[in-house]
Each structure stands twice: as structure tokens, then as C-alpha cells.
Scaffold this active site. Sequence first.
Site, PDB file in Angstrom:
ATOM      1  CG  HIS A  56      -4.863   5.148   4.248  1.00 26.11           C
ATOM      2  ND1 HIS A  56      -4.308   4.714   3.078  1.00 26.11           N
ATOM      3  CD2 HIS A  56      -3.872   5.515   4.904  1.00 26.11           C
ATOM      4  CE1 HIS A  56      -2.875   4.810   3.142  1.00 26.11           C
ATOM      5  NE2 HIS A  56      -2.712   5.477   4.508  1.00 26.11           N
TER       6      HIS A  56
ATOM      7  CB  CYS B  10      -3.000   0.658  -2.639  1.00 25.60           C
ATOM      8  SG  CYS B  10      -3.027   2.348  -2.863  1.00 25.60           S
TER       9      CYS B  10
ATOM     10  CB  CYS C 298      -9.311   5.041   0.326  1.00 24.27           C
ATOM     11  SG  CYS C 298      -7.764   5.460   1.102  1.00 24.27           S
TER      12      CYS C 298
ATOM     13  CG  ASP D 237      -1.739   1.242   1.371  1.00 28.62           C
ATOM     14  OD1 ASP D 237      -2.394   1.519   0.411  1.00 28.62           O
ATOM     15  OD2 ASP D 237      -2.044   1.818   2.194  1.00 28.62           O
ATOM     16  CB  SER D 238       0.290   4.696  -0.792  1.00 25.31           C
ATOM     17  OG  SER D 238      -0.874   4.951   0.203  1.00 25.31           O
TER      18      SER D 238
ATOM     19  CD  GLU E 188       0.373   6.804   5.564  1.00 20.94           C
ATOM     20  OE1 GLU E 188       1.734   6.841   5.833  1.00 20.94           O
ATOM     21  OE2 GLU E 188      -0.044   5.718   5.530  1.00 20.94           O
TER      22      GLU E 188
HETATM   23  N1  DGL Z   1      -4.773   3.214   0.793  1.00 18.50           N
HETATM   24  C1  DGL Z   1      -4.936   3.827  -0.612  1.00 18.50           C
HETATM   25  C2  DGL Z   1      -6.216   3.511  -1.227  1.00 18.50           C
HETATM   26  O1  DGL Z   1      -6.730   2.513  -1.076  1.00 18.50           O
HETATM   27  C3  DGL Z   1      -4.615   5.345  -0.273  1.00 18.50           C
HETATM   28  C4  DGL Z   1      -4.022   6.118  -1.500  1.00 18.50           C
HETATM   29  C5  DGL Z   1      -3.196   7.359  -1.096  1.00 18.50           C
HETATM   30  O2  DGL Z   1      -2.024   7.197  -0.659  1.00 18.50           O
HETATM   31  O3  DGL Z   1      -3.816   8.427  -1.348  1.00 18.50           O
HETATM   32  O4  DGL Z   1      -6.565   4.227  -2.273  1.00 18.50           O
END
Ligand code: DGL
Length: 252
Positions: A183, A70, A181, A7-8, A149
Site C-alpha cells: 500500500h 502483499c 507494505c 492483496d488484502s 484504503e
Molecule cells: N498490502 C499489504 C502488505 O503488503 C497490507 C496488509 C494489510 O492489509 O494490513 O502488507
Amino acid sequence: MPIGFFDSGVGGISVLKEAVKLLPYENYIYFGDSKNAPYGTKKVDEVKDLTFKAVDFLLSKGVKAIVIACNTATSAAIEDLRTNYTNVPIIGIEPALKPAVELNRKGKIIIMATPMTLAETKFSNLMKSYKDRADIVPMPCAGLVELIESGIIEGERVNSYLNEKLKPYLNGDLSSVVLGCTHYPFIKNELLSVVTKDAEIIDGSLGTVKQLRRQLSNMGALNKQDKGGTVEIINSSNDEELLKLSYRLLEY
Ligand code: DGL
């Protein structure tokens, strides 16, 4: 052989958690690219590039499958990834619109996601399939990933962010809110306090993990009971706090 998750940042831990529950005998390597988060407000080519690098990194660890946990990276790169890496299954995630529509409830379906996820072709195709069956409201949520984050998942800041966004929809019928998302499941408690009516909150983690199980099972690559059960988390940022946050979220 372990299963790679990417993931990011810390968001994909919400998917990893489901995997650990459903497939407890597997070993997991989770790579979070918090140094480069958020992805959702970047250029598509940049996200594609970062995603390829992350996949290369996980492959160098000898993984037997990769979950792109992600939505943003999935919409930017999944097709190119599958064309390029044919020896390992790559499972992506997309906003769980189908289960939301199939609830068959009266009212709007809100899809919270990053601006990139909602702007990409993958999402327009998804919309095309369901727009005649439901009243769907895509809701880009720039700025929310940054809060999560930094470890802020409840309290005044998250609450006022959500209130501001959802206010226009709170007095009408609301069928459900789709967390598009990875997150966002971590702010679910705060979201529930804002969406006071009986709207369902839906995320795609379980569906994604079931897909992972199906693919591993077809390959005969699921671990037996007496094997595995480890989780290793790696983060591109040198910040110790992010690793601590990751393990905290895994237990959350
Ligand atoms: N967890 C990422 C998603 O599912 C977040 C993306 C981001 O870093 O903006 O889209």
C-alpha cells in the site's frame, strides 16, 4: 491464460503497475480483499485462511501464475501455499532490505511495514542476514493501510501520521526507507515531503515482477507481442468506490 494478483485490498496495485510496464502483453486478474482489510493487525491463521481462499478464487479463473502482492499475506502463508499448490508458480513479496543494505549509505535503514510482517519468522530471518551490515529500524505502521484504503494518499492526515512516526529519525543520518507494505508506494509523495533529507525510498515491486518474468520465461509461458494487454480488477467489497480507487491507483 491470465496472471493472478492478490492483496488484502488496493495496495497490490502498486505491484500490478510494475507488471503491466514490464510485461505489457499479459492479461491480469487482480483480486483485492478490501472487505477483510487490513490484514496486518489480524491473527496469522486468519490471514492464512483468507489467502488460501483468494488463491482458490484466482485458480478458478484459470491463471498461469499467482503473485501474492502483499507482504503480510506472503509472510503468513507463502510456504504453506507452495506446499499445497504445486502446479502453479506462486510469487511472494518481502521488504526490499537487500537493495537498501547494498546502497552502502551511512545512516539508518527504516523498514515500514504492517505489525504482522515485522513479527513473522520470514522477517526475523531477513533481519538476521543483514543486521550486522546495517543499522536497521523496523517500524510497524498500524493504521496507515486504512487511510490508503479510504483513498487518502496525500494531505494533512497522511502527513501528520508520517511525521509523527519518523520524527525521532529526522535529525540523524537516514540512509533509506524501505516500503515493506504494497500500500505504501501510494503515499510516497507525502513521505518524500517528510523525509526532507536525501534518504532513498525503496520498494520491492520491481524485484517481484522480475521474479514473475523469470518464472514464466522458464516455463515458456510468456505471452507473445500480439496477445493480451488486459487488466480486470475484482474486489471482495461491494463498494463501487473501491473499484474506482483501484483503477485510479493503476494510473497514478
Ligand atoms: N498490502 C499489504 C502488505 O503488503 C497490507 C496488509 C494489510 O492489509 O494490513 O502488507
